[in-house]
Design a protein around this motif. Sequence first.
Motif, mmCIF file in Angstrom:
data_model
loop_
_atom_site.group_PDB
_atom_site.id
_atom_site.type_symbol
_atom_site.label_atom_id
_atom_site.label_comp_id
_atom_site.label_asym_id
_atom_site.label_seq_id
_atom_site.Cartn_x
_atom_site.Cartn_y
_atom_site.Cartn_z
ATOM 1 N N ILE A 1 0.845 -1.188 0.000
ATOM 2 C CA ILE A 1 0.000 0.000 0.000
ATOM 3 C C ILE A 1 0.883 1.241 0.000
ATOM 4 C CG2 ILE A 1 -1.806 1.273 1.206
ATOM 5 C CD1 ILE A 1 -2.657 -1.323 2.512
ATOM 6 N N GLY A 2 0.538 2.216 -0.821
ATOM 7 C CA GLY A 2 1.308 3.444 -0.869
ATOM 8 C C GLY A 2 0.407 4.660 -0.844
ATOM 9 N N VAL A 3 0.998 5.812 -1.123
ATOM 10 C CA VAL A 3 0.242 7.068 -1.176
ATOM 11 C C VAL A 3 0.541 7.756 -2.499
ATOM 12 C CG1 VAL A 3 0.171 7.387 1.317
ATOM 13 C CG2 VAL A 3 2.105 8.282 0.026
ATOM 14 N N ASN A 4 -0.365 8.630 -2.911
ATOM 15 C CA ASN A 4 -0.227 9.310 -4.188
ATOM 16 C C ASN A 4 0.015 10.797 -4.017
ATOM 17 O OD1 ASN A 4 -0.748 6.987 -5.791
ATOM 18 N ND2 ASN A 4 -2.953 7.232 -5.444
ATOM 19 N N ALA A 5 0.825 11.363 -4.912
ATOM 20 C CA ALA A 5 1.027 12.808 -4.993
ATOM 21 C C ALA A 5 0.463 13.265 -6.331
ATOM 22 C CB ALA A 5 2.512 13.159 -4.902
ATOM 23 N N GLU B 1 10.962 24.607 -3.453
ATOM 24 C CA GLU B 1 9.988 24.812 -2.382
ATOM 25 C C GLU B 1 8.844 23.800 -2.499
ATOM 26 O OE1 GLU B 1 6.746 28.181 -0.874
ATOM 27 O OE2 GLU B 1 8.105 28.618 -2.540
ATOM 28 N N VAL B 2 8.359 23.614 -3.728
ATOM 29 C CA VAL B 2 7.280 22.652 -3.957
ATOM 30 C C VAL B 2 7.752 21.239 -3.645
ATOM 31 C CG1 VAL B 2 5.792 21.611 -5.703
ATOM 32 C CG2 VAL B 2 6.128 24.085 -5.671
ATOM 33 N N LEU B 3 8.950 20.883 -4.101
ATOM 34 C CA LEU B 3 9.504 19.556 -3.857
ATOM 35 C C LEU B 3 9.636 19.282 -2.366
ATOM 36 C CD1 LEU B 3 10.838 16.945 -4.858
ATOM 37 C CD2 LEU B 3 13.023 18.192 -4.925
ATOM 38 N N SER B 4 10.133 20.271 -1.615
ATOM 39 C CA SER B 4 10.293 20.114 -0.177
ATOM 40 C C SER B 4 8.951 19.920 0.516
ATOM 41 C CB SER B 4 10.997 21.346 0.403
ATOM 42 O OG SER B 4 11.101 21.260 1.810
ATOM 43 N N GLY B 5 7.941 20.698 0.100
ATOM 44 C CA GLY B 5 6.614 20.586 0.699
ATOM 45 C C GLY B 5 5.982 19.232 0.436
ATOM 46 N N VAL B 6 6.107 18.734 -0.791
ATOM 47 C CA VAL B 6 5.534 17.436 -1.147
ATOM 48 C C VAL B 6 6.253 16.315 -0.385
ATOM 49 C CG1 VAL B 6 5.206 15.761 -3.011
ATOM 50 C CG2 VAL B 6 4.737 18.184 -3.414
ATOM 51 N N THR B 7 7.570 16.432 -0.256
ATOM 52 C CA THR B 7 8.349 15.419 0.469
ATOM 53 C C THR B 7 7.880 15.312 1.914
ATOM 54 O OG1 THR B 7 10.302 15.854 -0.917
ATOM 55 C CG2 THR B 7 10.657 14.699 1.165
ATOM 56 N N SER C 1 4.992 16.281 3.168
ATOM 57 C CA SER C 1 3.607 15.805 3.215
ATOM 58 C C SER C 1 3.556 14.285 3.061
ATOM 59 C CB SER C 1 2.795 16.483 2.108
ATOM 60 O OG SER C 1 1.474 15.989 2.075
ATOM 61 N N LEU C 2 4.340 13.750 2.107
ATOM 62 C CA LEU C 2 4.356 12.310 1.895
ATOM 63 C C LEU C 2 4.967 11.584 3.086
ATOM 64 C CD1 LEU C 2 5.378 12.104 -1.869
ATOM 65 C CD2 LEU C 2 3.160 11.530 -0.879
ATOM 66 N N LYS C 3 5.983 12.173 3.690
ATOM 67 C CA LYS C 3 6.606 11.574 4.871
ATOM 68 C C LYS C 3 5.565 11.394 5.979
ATOM 69 C CE LYS C 3 10.258 12.431 8.332
ATOM 70 N NZ LYS C 3 9.369 12.653 9.505
ATOM 71 N N GLY C 4 4.764 12.436 6.212
ATOM 72 C CA GLY C 4 3.727 12.344 7.232
ATOM 73 C C GLY C 4 2.683 11.303 6.892
ATOM 74 N N SER C 5 2.286 11.255 5.631
ATOM 75 C CA SER C 5 1.272 10.277 5.209
ATOM 76 C C SER C 5 1.784 8.857 5.349
ATOM 77 C CB SER C 5 0.870 10.538 3.750
ATOM 78 O OG SER C 5 0.266 11.805 3.614
ATOM 79 N N LEU C 6 3.053 8.628 4.979
ATOM 80 C CA LEU C 6 3.623 7.283 5.071
ATOM 81 C C LEU C 6 3.770 6.831 6.515
ATOM 82 C CD1 LEU C 6 6.355 7.604 2.289
ATOM 83 C CD2 LEU C 6 4.297 6.171 2.199
ATOM 84 N N GLU C 7 4.112 7.763 7.395
ATOM 85 C CA GLU C 7 4.275 7.418 8.807
ATOM 86 C C GLU C 7 2.956 7.048 9.471
ATOM 87 O OE1 GLU C 7 6.145 10.863 10.404
ATOM 88 O OE2 GLU C 7 8.192 10.193 9.918
ATOM 89 N N SER D 1 -9.351 7.541 8.698
ATOM 90 C CA SER D 1 -10.010 8.786 8.334
ATOM 91 C C SER D 1 -9.856 9.825 9.428
ATOM 92 C CB SER D 1 -11.502 8.541 8.067
ATOM 93 O OG SER D 1 -12.132 9.718 7.634
ATOM 94 N N SER D 2 -9.658 11.085 8.993
ATOM 95 C CA SER D 2 -9.603 12.223 9.905
ATOM 96 C C SER D 2 -9.991 13.457 9.114
ATOM 97 C CB SER D 2 -8.185 12.395 10.472
ATOM 98 O OG SER D 2 -7.298 12.844 9.453
ATOM 99 N N LYS D 3 -10.044 14.611 9.783
ATOM 100 C CA LYS D 3 -10.376 15.847 9.089
ATOM 101 C C LYS D 3 -9.296 16.241 8.096
ATOM 102 C CE LYS D 3 -13.389 17.921 12.579
ATOM 103 N NZ LYS D 3 -13.646 19.087 13.432
ATOM 104 N N ASP D 4 -8.074 15.756 8.312
ATOM 105 C CA ASP D 4 -6.958 16.163 7.468
ATOM 106 C C ASP D 4 -6.699 15.199 6.314
ATOM 107 O OD1 ASP D 4 -6.368 18.393 9.130
ATOM 108 O OD2 ASP D 4 -5.403 17.037 10.549
#
Length: 352
Positions: free
Chosen positions: A51-55, A72-78, A80-86, A141-144
């Motif tokens: 299972i993974g996550v999508n950007a 800046e965009v690359l850093s933000g996406v990285t 965000s994905l780190k938080g989602s994967l964790e 599931s959450s609000k975020d």
Amino acid sequence: MDYEQFKAAFAEDLKTNLQKLGIEADVSEHHIEKLNDSYDALSVTPKGSSIGVNANLDEIFHAMERGRDYSEVLSGVTESLKGSLEHMPKFQVSDLTNYAEMKNRLAMEVVSAERNAKMLQDVPHEQMEDIAVVYRLVLDSSKDASSTILVTNDLMDKFGITHEQLHDDAMKNAPLIRPAEIKGMGETLNEIEHGPVLEPDPDEFLFVAGVPDQTHGAAVIAYPNFFEEAAEKLGGDYFIIPSSIHEVLLVKDTGEMNARDLAALIREVNATEVAPEDVLTDHAYHYDSKEHIFESADKFEERQAEMEAAGPEEDRGSLIEQLNAKKEEAAKESPEKAAKDAVRKSRGGEAL
């Protein structure tokens, strides 16, 4: 750089950034076809996981077109994905096809039947007027954020169940994991600013219906007895305005509104205030609390006009019987049959 160059570069740079954070993952490009939406995506799947996550690459590229810096965009996406994967829910592949394990995660979602006609050919669904009710497995599931899986015909076959069983289980389970909430608009706004309201305004005429996590909450209109419970709270007939796929507005029918004006309002709001992927429909609906009928506002006005043309109240009994007979006959041939069944079954506590 053009879009194709961007996709290749971003995928490579994202993988490098994740490795620097100690995350070893496969990064691959896919075109995602979703209900109400489709986009190019980078799928990030940790090593050893299924299972993974999508950007969303489309949104990322558009952000750069609007002037955002690439790094800046690359850093933000990285990040965000780190938080989602964790926080990604841990599931075995075997669990995802084990219906006994997954049926307690069944929920519902409503989308435009017209806008999603092609995809709905491969998805078990019910229809309520021009709204399609589909089924999802809620992993987290959450609000975020939320992790869900759309139930397709293929997945239903792997579960070894029928459409009817899927439907019945969702009707029992969805209200448990995503209970319906109906609150006055004043009460909702006050909660945002000051916290829970102890005494709601008895003169409130506008209500918001959804679910606690505010995600895909418009599906509450398909819940068992939702229409009757809302009618009791509003004190009679009401209009249903599809604010988005996440919530609906309920407005007391005071006799001062008409279908044309409501539709114009909904179209304007959808075009200016609602993200395209969150739009439900451009139509208003009505619930007749006496006859227990959910229908489009247009059909309600037509039915009302026919009854008024029939004359005094005492002469309407036969006309109502004729109209009901006509509806039942039309339902046998019409794609609206499921909607009519929904209304009839809701009286017995089954809803759709």
